[in-house]
Structure formats: structure tokens, C-alpha cells
Enzyme design. Sequence first.
Site, PDB file in Angstrom:
ATOM      1  N   ASP A  16     -36.586  -7.103 -74.822  1.00 52.38           N
ATOM      2  CA  ASP A  16     -37.835  -6.872 -74.094  1.00 52.38           C
ATOM      3  C   ASP A  16     -37.576  -6.102 -72.797  1.00 52.38           C
ATOM      4  O   ASP A  16     -36.510  -6.218 -72.200  1.00 52.38           O
ATOM      5  CB  ASP A  16     -38.472  -8.247 -73.780  1.00 52.38           C
ATOM      6  CG  ASP A  16     -39.949  -8.135 -73.515  1.00 52.38           C
ATOM      7  OD1 ASP A  16     -40.507  -7.016 -73.632  1.00 52.38           O
ATOM      8  OD2 ASP A  16     -40.564  -9.157 -73.180  1.00 52.38           O
ATOM      9  N   TRP A  21     -38.859  -0.893 -67.764  1.00 52.06           N
ATOM     10  CA  TRP A  21     -37.698  -0.105 -67.321  1.00 52.06           C
ATOM     11  C   TRP A  21     -38.116   1.353 -67.139  1.00 52.06           C
ATOM     12  O   TRP A  21     -37.781   2.000 -66.144  1.00 52.06           O
ATOM     13  CB  TRP A  21     -36.579  -0.213 -68.369  1.00 52.06           C
ATOM     14  CG  TRP A  21     -35.324   0.518 -68.038  1.00 52.06           C
ATOM     15  CD1 TRP A  21     -34.238   0.029 -67.370  1.00 52.06           C
ATOM     16  CD2 TRP A  21     -35.012   1.880 -68.372  1.00 52.06           C
ATOM     17  NE1 TRP A  21     -33.270   0.992 -67.261  1.00 52.06           N
ATOM     18  CE2 TRP A  21     -33.720   2.145 -67.869  1.00 52.06           C
ATOM     19  CE3 TRP A  21     -35.685   2.904 -69.036  1.00 52.06           C
ATOM     20  CZ2 TRP A  21     -33.089   3.387 -68.005  1.00 52.06           C
ATOM     21  CZ3 TRP A  21     -35.068   4.139 -69.184  1.00 52.06           C
ATOM     22  CH2 TRP A  21     -33.787   4.365 -68.670  1.00 52.06           C
ATOM     23  N   HIS A  33     -37.666   3.058 -74.818  1.00 49.45           N
ATOM     24  CA  HIS A  33     -37.213   2.588 -76.132  1.00 49.45           C
ATOM     25  C   HIS A  33     -35.933   3.310 -76.554  1.00 49.45           C
ATOM     26  O   HIS A  33     -35.034   2.707 -77.150  1.00 49.45           O
ATOM     27  CB  HIS A  33     -38.317   2.785 -77.179  1.00 49.45           C
ATOM     28  CG  HIS A  33     -39.525   1.929 -76.955  1.00 49.45           C
ATOM     29  ND1 HIS A  33     -39.439   0.572 -76.715  1.00 49.45           N
ATOM     30  CD2 HIS A  33     -40.857   2.216 -76.924  1.00 49.45           C
ATOM     31  CE1 HIS A  33     -40.665   0.073 -76.541  1.00 49.45           C
ATOM     32  NE2 HIS A  33     -41.532   1.054 -76.664  1.00 49.45           N
ATOM     33  N   GLU A  63     -46.889  -7.762 -84.647  1.00 49.86           N
ATOM     34  CA  GLU A  63     -47.885  -7.516 -83.593  1.00 49.86           C
ATOM     35  C   GLU A  63     -47.742  -6.108 -82.998  1.00 49.86           C
ATOM     36  O   GLU A  63     -48.705  -5.546 -82.473  1.00 49.86           O
ATOM     37  CB  GLU A  63     -47.750  -8.557 -82.461  1.00 49.86           C
ATOM     38  CG  GLU A  63     -48.186  -9.959 -82.834  1.00 49.86           C
ATOM     39  CD  GLU A  63     -47.233 -10.679 -83.794  1.00 49.86           C
ATOM     40  OE1 GLU A  63     -46.016 -10.371 -83.770  1.00 49.86           O
ATOM     41  OE2 GLU A  63     -47.704 -11.517 -84.586  1.00 49.86           O
ATOM     42  N   LEU A 130     -25.369  -6.462 -89.055  1.00 47.57           N
ATOM     43  CA  LEU A 130     -26.485  -6.149 -88.162  1.00 47.57           C
ATOM     44  C   LEU A 130     -27.776  -6.301 -88.955  1.00 47.57           C
ATOM     45  O   LEU A 130     -27.953  -5.658 -89.993  1.00 47.57           O
ATOM     46  CB  LEU A 130     -26.377  -4.701 -87.651  1.00 47.57           C
ATOM     47  CG  LEU A 130     -27.626  -4.172 -86.925  1.00 47.57           C
ATOM     48  CD1 LEU A 130     -27.892  -4.924 -85.620  1.00 47.57           C
ATOM     49  CD2 LEU A 130     -27.498  -2.669 -86.638  1.00 47.57           C
TER      50      LEU A 130
HETATM   51  C1  FPP Z   1     -40.078  -4.563 -76.149  1.00 57.19           C
HETATM   52  O1  FPP Z   1     -40.191  -3.816 -74.959  1.00 57.19           O
HETATM   53  C2  FPP Z   1     -39.382  -3.783 -77.147  1.00 57.19           C
HETATM   54  C3  FPP Z   1     -39.915  -3.357 -78.304  1.00 57.19           C
HETATM   55  C4  FPP Z   1     -41.316  -3.624 -78.704  1.00 57.19           C
HETATM   56  C5  FPP Z   1     -39.149  -2.566 -79.249  1.00 57.19           C
HETATM   57  C6  FPP Z   1     -37.670  -2.778 -79.229  1.00 57.19           C
HETATM   58  C7  FPP Z   1     -37.074  -1.640 -79.879  1.00 57.19           C
HETATM   59  C8  FPP Z   1     -35.938  -1.019 -79.531  1.00 57.19           C
HETATM   60  C9  FPP Z   1     -35.030  -1.469 -78.473  1.00 57.19           C
HETATM   61  C10 FPP Z   1     -35.541   0.185 -80.239  1.00 57.19           C
HETATM   62  C11 FPP Z   1     -35.777   0.151 -81.709  1.00 57.19           C
HETATM   63  C12 FPP Z   1     -34.543  -0.120 -82.461  1.00 57.19           C
HETATM   64  C13 FPP Z   1     -34.026   0.745 -83.333  1.00 57.19           C
HETATM   65  C14 FPP Z   1     -32.871   0.344 -84.140  1.00 57.19           C
HETATM   66  C15 FPP Z   1     -34.552   2.101 -83.490  1.00 57.19           C
HETATM   67  P1  FPP Z   1     -41.647  -3.552 -74.395  1.00 57.19           P
HETATM   68  O2  FPP Z   1     -42.083  -2.206 -74.844  1.00 57.19           O
HETATM   69  O3  FPP Z   1     -42.573  -4.652 -74.779  1.00 57.19           O
HETATM   70  O4  FPP Z   1     -41.372  -3.569 -72.864  1.00 57.19           O
HETATM   71  P2  FPP Z   1     -42.389  -4.050 -71.726  1.00 57.19           P
HETATM   72  O5  FPP Z   1     -42.687  -5.504 -72.006  1.00 57.19           O
HETATM   73  O6  FPP Z   1     -41.609  -3.857 -70.478  1.00 57.19           O
HETATM   74  O7  FPP Z   1     -43.591  -3.173 -71.829  1.00 57.19           O
END
Ligand code: FPP
Length: 241
Positions: A16, A21, A33, A63, A130
Site C-alpha cells: 500500500d 508516494w 505503481h 475492489e 512468487l
Molecule cells: C496500493 O497502493 C497498491 C495497489 C492497489 C497496487 C499494487 C500494485 C503494485 C505494487 C504493482 C503491480 C504489480 C505487478 C507485478 C505489476 P494505493 O494506490 O492504494 O496507494 P494509496 O493508498 O497511497 O493511494
Amino acid sequence: MNNLSLLPKHIAIIMDGNGRWAEERGKSRAEGHAQGVNTLRSTLKLCREFGIDYLTAYAFSTENWKRPQAEVEALMSLLLEYLKIETETLYQEKVQLRVIGNTALLPEPIQQALHTSIKRLAIAEHKQVLTLALSYGGRDEIVRATKAISRDILASKLTPDEITEDLFTSYLDNADIPDPDLLIRTAGELRLSNFLLWQLSYAELYATDVYWPDFSRDELQKALTNYQGRIRKFGNIQKNT
Ligand code: FPP
């Protein structure tokens, strides 16, 4: 970190904070991302170095489909790029790839790329596994398992009395790997967010305020040291070693 024998075998991660960031740096959420993918790459490597055999990453939840289309597309293209760029490296490093979730909902090119990568990485003598959770929800997984069990009962392959916890587990997406010992969640939230609801029953939970793109070797070591200080009792009274 002190005693290596007390390290978790399986870590699950809620990655998260990519958006925050990026926003704090005046960058787009997609850039956040993209940086998150780099952190996943480095974390997988660190886990291998520490002898942690299983890493399960929450890359896209059921979601997350509700996010703006542009963000969903950015995440899908990052995933496609990751599979294209990374598969040979993962093969060299003997990493088996698995996916959990309702993958039938993913765009066709992603499904094909996943199929190709998983086939290439079905390495029998793998060193690490993984698992990417994609279009994944814990409740959805339990519902899908329940439907499959019901179908088997209707087909007279099973009776209701034969349903045990082990049998139920065998209908889940990643049935043959051990449950996570440790759940790490970044960016300060203290929620499960529908992740591995069945499998995390006895996991130790660790939360850090650090955003996922900033999750470094130091941060992983802190989580592992914290884990080593926990006494895992599994409902019993004895210390688990
Ligand atoms: C949450 O951060 C993260 C996600 C919804 C996606 C996580 C995905 C990745 C790290 C990359 C995908 C992986 C691969 C293998 C391609 P957020 O967007 O909710 O952050 P915020 O809460 O600060 O808005």
C-alpha cells in the site's frame, strides 16, 4: 535479525501507499505503481537471500476494478510489462510463478501472458515461489471454493460430512502451499482489505508507515526482527520455535 531458523517461510504483503508516494513527489499514481513494481522485484530478491521460500503479493484486488479506468489500465500494462521483462530472470533465479484470484476477469492479453509465464516458470526444482494476487478477494475465493464443493456434492463426488478444514483448503486457489507466517502491510493502514482471509488466520501481522515504494532492505529486516520477537502459540500455550 538474530536466529535465522525463526524466519517466516511464507510472507504475504499488502503493497500500500504507491499513490501517496507519487502524490507527495508531484508524480502520477502510475509512476507510484511503477516504483512499486521495482520494490516487489527487490523484495523478492531479498526474501531469496534470507531463505524465505514463499512470497505472496496483493497486486490487484477485486475492489481495485472500481478505480478510474486510466489507473486500472496503468496497472494492467505494468503487469504485462513485468511478465514480459521478468519471466526469463525469474526462470534463471528458479522462481516459480503462481496466480490467485478471479483471473477470468483479467483482460485477454494479460491472461495469455500469465499462462505463458506460469508455464515457463513451472520449475520443479524451484528455489522460491512468487504468488501474485490478481483480481483477488478473500471472500470471492471462499465463495468460489464453496461453489466448487457444492458442484462436487451435486455430482456425488463428495458428501457434506466429508467437508473438513483440510478439504475446504484444498478447494482454495493456492491449496498446496503453506499458509503465510507473516503479513506485512505498508503505508500505515491496519486492515486486511479482503486479503487471504482463510489463510491468514494464524499469521503474525506487521504494519509500517513506510510507503511501499520506499520499502527497503532495512524495512524488511525490521519486519523480520519484529517477527522473531513474537511467540506463536496457534491457540496453544507453548512457545513455537
Ligand atoms: C496500493 O497502493 C497498491 C495497489 C492497489 C497496487 C499494487 C500494485 C503494485 C505494487 C504493482 C503491480 C504489480 C505487478 C507485478 C505489476 P494505493 O494506490 O492504494 O496507494 P494509496 O493508498 O497511497 O493511494
